[in-house]
Each structure stands twice: as C-alpha cells, then as structure tokens.
Write an enzyme that holds these catalytic residues in place. Structure first.
Site, PDB file in Angstrom:
ATOM      1  N   LYS A 177      95.181  45.116  96.367  1.00  0.00           N
ATOM      2  CA  LYS A 177      94.937  43.981  97.264  1.00  0.00           C
ATOM      3  C   LYS A 177      95.995  44.074  98.353  1.00  0.00           C
ATOM      4  O   LYS A 177      97.179  43.822  98.098  1.00  0.00           O
ATOM      5  CB  LYS A 177      95.030  42.652  96.508  1.00  0.00           C
ATOM      6  CG  LYS A 177      94.907  41.449  97.430  1.00  0.00           C
ATOM      7  CD  LYS A 177      95.086  40.130  96.686  1.00  0.00           C
ATOM      8  CE  LYS A 177      95.359  39.016  97.679  1.00  0.00           C
ATOM      9  NZ  LYS A 177      95.568  37.718  97.022  1.00  0.00           N
TER      10      LYS A 177
ATOM     11  N   GLY B 266      97.417  28.901  99.103  1.00  0.00           N
ATOM     12  CA  GLY B 266      98.013  27.742  98.439  1.00  0.00           C
ATOM     13  C   GLY B 266      97.734  26.413  99.102  1.00  0.00           C
ATOM     14  O   GLY B 266      98.212  25.375  98.628  1.00  0.00           O
TER      15      GLY B 266
ATOM     16  N   ALA C 173      91.878  33.129  98.871  1.00  0.00           N
ATOM     17  CA  ALA C 173      92.915  32.159  99.259  1.00  0.00           C
ATOM     18  C   ALA C 173      92.346  30.915  99.933  1.00  0.00           C
ATOM     19  O   ALA C 173      91.348  30.967 100.638  1.00  0.00           O
ATOM     20  CB  ALA C 173      93.950  32.783 100.184  1.00  0.00           C
ATOM     21  N   GLY C 174      93.033  29.818  99.669  1.00  0.00           N
ATOM     22  CA  GLY C 174      92.752  28.560 100.358  1.00  0.00           C
ATOM     23  C   GLY C 174      91.859  27.603  99.603  1.00  0.00           C
ATOM     24  O   GLY C 174      91.711  26.452 100.006  1.00  0.00           O
TER      25      GLY C 174
ATOM     26  N   THR D  56      96.329  29.220  92.954  1.00  0.00           N
ATOM     27  CA  THR D  56      97.031  27.938  92.910  1.00  0.00           C
ATOM     28  C   THR D  56      96.149  26.803  92.386  1.00  0.00           C
ATOM     29  O   THR D  56      96.624  25.951  91.622  1.00  0.00           O
ATOM     30  CB  THR D  56      97.544  27.581  94.323  1.00  0.00           C
ATOM     31  OG1 THR D  56      98.287  28.695  94.822  1.00  0.00           O
ATOM     32  CG2 THR D  56      98.429  26.354  94.294  1.00  0.00           C
TER      33      THR D  56
END
Lengths: 259, 65
Positions: free
Chosen positions: A99, A160, A187-188, A210
């Site tokens: 990644k 996050g 992400a997000g 997260t």
C-alpha cells in the site's frame, strides 16, 4: 463464491480491508478482525529497539489469524523513503503487495500525487503489486495505471477524519473512467452507511481502520461494517433506481375512487 | 565508530551490519534493515561494511492502517 474480488491475481471473498492500528488491546484487535470477516489487513514497519522484539508478538498474532497482509509505507514523505520502506516490507512480510503512501501534506495527510506516480513506477518495474493511496483525480489515476498499478485506492476523506465520501462527483467520474480496475475507497470512512454508499457507487472494496478501532465496541462496529459492505454491494448489483425530481405514485392510479 | 541506529547516535564495535545487529541484541530474522535510506537485504548484511556516520534503520512489523 458468486461475487469474487480480484487483486493482482488473488481472489478474495470479503470486500472489507481492515487496518490493525489503534485498538485498545491485541485481544480486541483479534476479536474485531474476526468479526469483520476481512481477509486482508494492513500492517506497517516501525523502528525496533535492540533486544526488545516488540514486533514479534503483533506479527505472530496476525500470522495465527491466517490473514493476508498489505504492508503500507505510512508516513513516508519522499519517493526514496517510500521505495526503501516497500523493499523492507517485501522482505519482512514476504509479499509483493504494497500500500503505497507518499504523503504531501501533514495536516490533511494528503497524498503527494507527483511523488506517488514516481514511486509507483519504480516499484511496479521492480515487481511489486502496488496499491496506491491517492486522491480521486482522474488524471492521477491515468498516470498510476500507466505506471503499472492494477488497483487504485482513492481516499474518501482525510485519514482518520470519519467524514465519509467528500467528493461523490469525483468518485463517480473515477468509477466511470476505470471500469476494469478494482477501486478501493481507502481512508476517511466513519460510519457503516458511508461504506455502503461507496459500494452503491460501484466501488469494489473499502479499507478502513480508525472507524472500527476507535469505536466504543470495535468488534461490534467491525460486524456492522461487514454487514454494510455486503448490503451496499448487493444493492449495487441489484441496480438501484435513479433519483427523480418529482413524485411518482407507487399505488396504482387506475381504479382510484371519487374520480 | 560513530554511527546512528534508528536516529540514536552510538559507538559501534562491529564492522558489519550483521555484526551490529548481533551487538545490539536484534533477532536478524525479525527485522528489516536500511543504511542511509537504502535497503540492505538480509542476505547482504554479512558483507555490508559499516562506515563512520552511517545512518542505520532497523524496522520490525507493527500495527498499521
């Protein structure tokens, strides 16, 4: 297996990829990973103190769960750092998957698109299977595919942040432009509904950390995300209706009384 | 000689990267190494001579997102 996902020749059943960081304890991490039904987890490399063997127990836990790992280059801010970290990861984790993160902005943890393309080209040429953490920019995606990437991982929102999909238009455009490349929202994401939305847009998988690790009950949230991914993918395959501006009666008009 | 390992300055007795890992108590199979931001394969550590001012990185698996 009726709806498999394929990354670089590897067939997967689960469309939820999960990070392994920020969990309250190793036991809760293991419980959450099991609940998520994820087959791929992200891992990293960090400095080891002499004699500490700090990485050994974590790595043992992941290996015992039998999961495929996707090492990251998190925190790398230059092409050189990212390429070196990728080589170290390939040796230690014994995988060609990487990644690829090249960070260009500390506040947003935004990808550096210029460094990303350069690093991707070097690593693809060297036999890596690159999963680039990128913005949803179509031109950037073109360059990454030219460099040899066969999976693309646009962010939904900054890492996050839990903000969900910030640019629906851009993500739709990317999906339309690259019909044959697996696309992963990386992400997000903060809530399962946002994961379902990603699948409804036609995205092939989601990667998050997260939202599960920092939830009040990580295992329960992992289960919720797994269900949302399944629901969103099923909805996409079932061909949802298009939104309309005006109402359309669902009850038959013909035969209505008092007319 | 004076080198830096994971950002910490130290005086190393060993002359090779493999010797340094042994000197500092690392388990060689559980770490990956780089010198001056260039990857050094595990099989090349015996032949990898250290020199004054080298910046050595010794990394191991960790949680990641």
């Amino acid at each position: 297996m009726t709806d498999p996902l394929n990354f670089y020749g590897v067939t997967l059943t689960s469309r939820l990829l999960v990070g392994t960081s920020q969990y309250p304890s190793p036991a809760i991490l293991a419980e959450a990973l099991e609940a998520s039904k994820a087959e791929v987890v992200t891992v990293s490399l960090r400095r080891e103190a002499g004699g500490s063997r700090a990485g050994e127990s974590f790595w043992g836990l992941i290996r015992d769960l039998g999961l495929r790992v996707l090492p990251n280059t998190a925190g790398c801010r230059s092409v050189k750092e990212a390429v070196t970290t990728a080589h170290m990861a390939r040796e230690l984790f014994d995988t060609t998957w990487i990644k690829l993160e090249v960070i260009g902005d500390d506040d947003l943890l935004a990808p550096d698109p210029f460094g990303l393309v350069e690093a991707a080209r070097i690593l693809c040429d060297d036999g890596f299977d690159v999963f680039p953490y990128m913005t949803e920019d179509v031109t950037l995606a073109d360059r990454l595919v030219d460099a040899g990437c066969r999976v693309l991982m646009p962010w939904g929102a900054p890492i996050g942040s839990g903000r969900g999909l910030n640019n629906i238009f851009g993500l739709r455009a990317l999906r339309a432009r690259f019909r044959d490349i697996p696309l992963v929202i990386d992400a997000g994401l903060g809530a399962p509904s946002q994961a379902a939305q990603a699948f409804e847009l036609g995205y092939d998988a989601v990667l998050l950390n997260t939202a599960i690790a920092r939830a009040g009950d990580p295992a329960a949230m992992a289960r919720a995300f797994a269900l949302a991914c399944e629901a969103g993918r099923a909805a996409y395959k079932a061909l949802p209706i298009e939104p309309r501006d005006m109402a359309e009666p669902s009850t038959p008009v013909l035969g209505r009384a008092f007319t | 000689m004076k080198i830096a390992v994971n950002g910490e300055a130290l005086e190393a007795q060993a002359g090779t990267l493999a010797g340094l890992l042994s000197e500092l108590g690392y388990e060689p199979a559980l770490v990956a190494t780089a010198i001056n931001e260039t990857f050094v394969r595990a099989k090349d550590r015996d032949a990898c001579a250290l020199k004054e001012g080298d910046r050595v990185e010794v990394l191991s698996p960790r949680q990641g997102g």
